[in-house]
Design an enzyme around this catalytic site. Structure first.
Site, PDB file in Angstrom:
ATOM      1  N   SER A 153       0.794   1.880   5.074  1.00  0.00           N
ATOM      2  CA  SER A 153       1.581   0.756   4.816  1.00  0.00           C
ATOM      3  C   SER A 153       3.180   1.520   5.295  1.00  0.00           C
ATOM      4  CB  SER A 153       1.973   0.394   3.439  1.00  0.00           C
ATOM      5  OG  SER A 153       3.137  -0.491   3.147  1.00  0.00           O
ATOM      6  N   TYR A 198       2.853   2.120  -5.610  1.00  0.00           N
ATOM      7  CA  TYR A 198       2.213   1.707  -4.271  1.00  0.00           C
ATOM      8  C   TYR A 198       2.718   2.474  -3.180  1.00  0.00           C
ATOM      9  CZ  TYR A 198       0.841  -1.373  -0.487  1.00  0.00           C
ATOM     10  OH  TYR A 198       0.390  -2.177   0.626  1.00  0.00           O
TER      11      TYR A 198
END
Length: 254
Positions: A138, A151
């Protein structure tokens, strides 16, 4: 170009969103796709759609954070040419507001889950003529995203694991790369906004969409197209790289 005919591909988290788009595209390009998914119904729905289009697919219900379950599934499948490590969960919180329980859960699914699939797949990939691993990282691995502490930690680990695996298995011919999307419009995003920003869904969606300089979120099919290239033989000279697909987020978001 980009044929996967005769290939066996495993896609974790292939029951929805980006994973589903990857599974469907890979099947369309000729791969036999095995979908590993916690939600058995979602896996079977993707399998059914692939089979309706004359593709080859199988669904497997599995908790990727449980190594014994993962090993059992991979042993059942028996051989693999492509592993797409896509399963993951999100979390909202800063370092000072993230509970130990939530941190452990994100780590278990996003980091240990990817490790478990790597651990199970690598012995099988060594037997393949053109083995490929693709991990879903990501932009949060390389830039600061507000309220995404756990995250971001997990995706930074995915990035580092990608580079490590690419280096360690050069002599075995295993290529390993990662993709780093910015925000992608999936059912997960809609559910995430509804859960965390009830009553502000439209406003929050617009804000998140406009945070990409290109002015919108990505589409799962766009991520799948990049995944196809990186797993096809046309990308045979590529390993040990991460590919942002972010609407200009990293470089242009000043």
């Amino acid at each position: 170009m980009f044929s996967l005919e005769g290939k066996i591909a495993i896609v974790t988290g292939g029951g929805s969103g980006i994973g589903k788009a990857i599974a469907m595209l890979f099947a369309r390009q000729g791969a036999a796709v095995h979908i590993i998914e916690l939600n058995a119904a979602a896996a079977e729905e993707t399998v059914s759609e692939i089979q309706k289009n004359k593709g080859k697919a199988h669904g497997h219900s599995c908790d990727v954070s449980n190594q014994n379950q993962v090993l059992d599934i991979f042993n059942q499948i028996g051989s693999v040419d492509i592993l797409v490590n896509n399963a993951g969960i999100a979390h909202v919180g800063k370092a000072g507001t993230t509970s130990e329980e939530d941190f452990d859960k994100v780590f278990a699914v996003n980091v240990k889950g990817a490790y478990n699939a790597l651990f199970a797949a690598i012995p099988l990939l060594k037997e393949s003529k053109s083995p490929v691993i693709l991990n879903m990282a990501s932009i949060a691995a390389v830039v600061g995203i507000t309220d995404r502490f756990a995250y971001s930690m997990s995706k930074g680990a995915i990035y580092a694991m990608t580079m490590s695996v690419a280096r360690d298995y050069l002599e075995d011919g295993i290529r390993c790369n990662s993709i780093s999307p910015a925000r992608v419009h999936t059912p997960f995003v809609d559910g995430f906004i509804s859960k965390n920003y009830a009553g502000q869904e439209e406003e929050v969606f617009e804000k998140l969409a406009k945070s990409q300089p290109i002015g919108r979120m990505g589409k799962p099919e766009e991520i799948a197209a990049l995944a196809l290239y990186l797993c096809a033989e046309e990308s045979g000279f590529i390993t040990g790289n991460d590919y942002p697909i972010d609407g200009g987020f990293i470089k242009l978001n000043n």
